[in-house]
Write a protein that holds these residues in place. Structure first.
Motif, PDB file in Angstrom:
ATOM      1  N   ALA A  33       0.803  -1.225   0.000  1.00 17.35           N
ATOM      2  CA  ALA A  33       0.000   0.000   0.000  1.00 17.35           C
ATOM      3  C   ALA A  33       0.840   1.281   0.000  1.00 17.35           C
TER       4      ALA A  33
ATOM      5  N   THR B 277       2.453   1.785  -3.723  1.00 17.13           N
ATOM      6  CA  THR B 277       1.787   1.449  -4.990  1.00 17.13           C
ATOM      7  C   THR B 277       1.563   2.678  -5.876  1.00 17.13           C
TER       8      THR B 277
ATOM      9  N   MET C  59      -3.009  -4.449  -2.551  1.00 20.83           N
ATOM     10  CA  MET C  59      -2.788  -3.314  -3.453  1.00 20.83           C
ATOM     11  C   MET C  59      -1.581  -3.581  -4.363  1.00 20.83           C
TER      12      MET C  59
ATOM     13  N   ARG D 262      -7.654   3.260   5.197  1.00 21.01           N
ATOM     14  CA  ARG D 262      -8.289   3.777   3.972  1.00 21.01           C
ATOM     15  C   ARG D 262      -9.766   4.093   4.174  1.00 21.01           C
TER      16      ARG D 262
ATOM     17  N   ALA E 265      -8.703  -4.505  -8.024  1.00 17.32           N
ATOM     18  CA  ALA E 265      -8.788  -4.149  -6.609  1.00 17.32           C
ATOM     19  C   ALA E 265      -9.916  -4.958  -5.972  1.00 17.32           C
TER      20      ALA E 265
END
Lengths: 114, 151
Positions: free
Chosen positions: A23, A26, A56, B55, B104
């Protein structure tokens, strides 16, 4: 992000930098690899340094894979480490990517598919 | 029961600390006979859970708290990731597309594949918890695994 590259005919072999593809990097990876995907159609990612990959990281590999496939090219992977191999098998990505043991094998596979 | 706690900030750069925490905790309890692959999978599960918290629960804010607890019980190992952001409905997330067309949406599936049980808990005071459970390996389960590999 800098990539070590080797050009063999029309094949570009890219040594993925760092020990992780995750993550935190990326976005930088996507920006760095973009020109390379734009300019080439036959690309090999040498993953011998990558010891850890997350969802990711797998995503950016799949993006690269699709990007090249959509313009008639190919992405192949080589020199996968055991931890990455384990994650690919867990997720079934070993059935999506063409994975080779070393650079020589993958370059030969590209040549034979010409 | 043994318990160890690590607190990190909600920043991607903190994630290696979480993975090291998992590895050290597993290696400290070597009698549980987790092999290298098991440890890698636990590292990934905790990492993915923390990424989701950063996130989605914290909307990429980098100054929020994630408190990771590791617990050893007689029959299982539990990692609990506590946070205080937006709540999360696991059932609202569609299953991943794993045929190579999606780029994803793999994180929760990775967690599910890496541990025996993953649950998402919300307490009354705003604390939320991702609870990851890995069952202890028994001699019988080791034999079963070996047989499956040989098939």
């Amino acid at each position: 992000m800098d990539f070590d590259m080797e050009t063999i005919g029309d094949i570009v072999v890219v040594l993925l930098p760092g020990e992780t593809l995750e993550a935190s990097i990326t976005l930088e990876f996507k920006q760095g690899i973009e020109p390379l995907l734009e300019q080439n159609t036959k690309v090999v990612f040498d993953m011998s340094r990558i010891r850890f990959i997350d969802s990711m990281g797998c995503g950016v590999l799949l993006t690269s894979f699709k990007r090249l496939k959509d313009k008639g090219g190919w992405l192949k992977l080589c020199c996968i480490t055991d931890p990455v191999d384990s994650i690919f098998k867990l997720m079934g990505f070993d059935r999506i990517f063409s994975i080779f043991e070393n650079r020589e094998d993958v370059v030969n596979a590209f040549k034979s598919s010409d | 029961m043994q318990q160890v706690v690590l607190e990190i900030k909600s920043h991607f750069r903190e994630l290696p600390k979480a993975r090291d925490f998992v590895r050290e905790f597993c290696c400290r309890n070597a009698q549980w006979s987790f092999d290298e692959e098991d440890i890698c999978h636990l590292e990934l599960a905790v990492h993915e859970a923390a990424v989701n918290i950063i996130r989605h629960a914290y909307a990429n804010r980098i100054d929020q708290r994630i408190v990771i607890e590791a617990h050893w019980f007689d029959d299982k190992l539990i990692f609990r990731l506590n946070y205080w952001g937006q709540s999360f409905d696991r059932d609202s997330v569609p299953p991943p597309v794993l045929d190579g067309t999606a780029e994803a949406g793999f994180g929760l599936h990775m967690i599910d594949c890496c541990v025996d049980e993953a649950t998402y808990i919300q307490s009354e005071k705003g604390k939320k918890t991702v609870c990851l459970i890995k069952q202890k390996k028994t001699p019988e389960s080791c034999v079963r695994e070996a047989e499956e590999v040989n098939i």
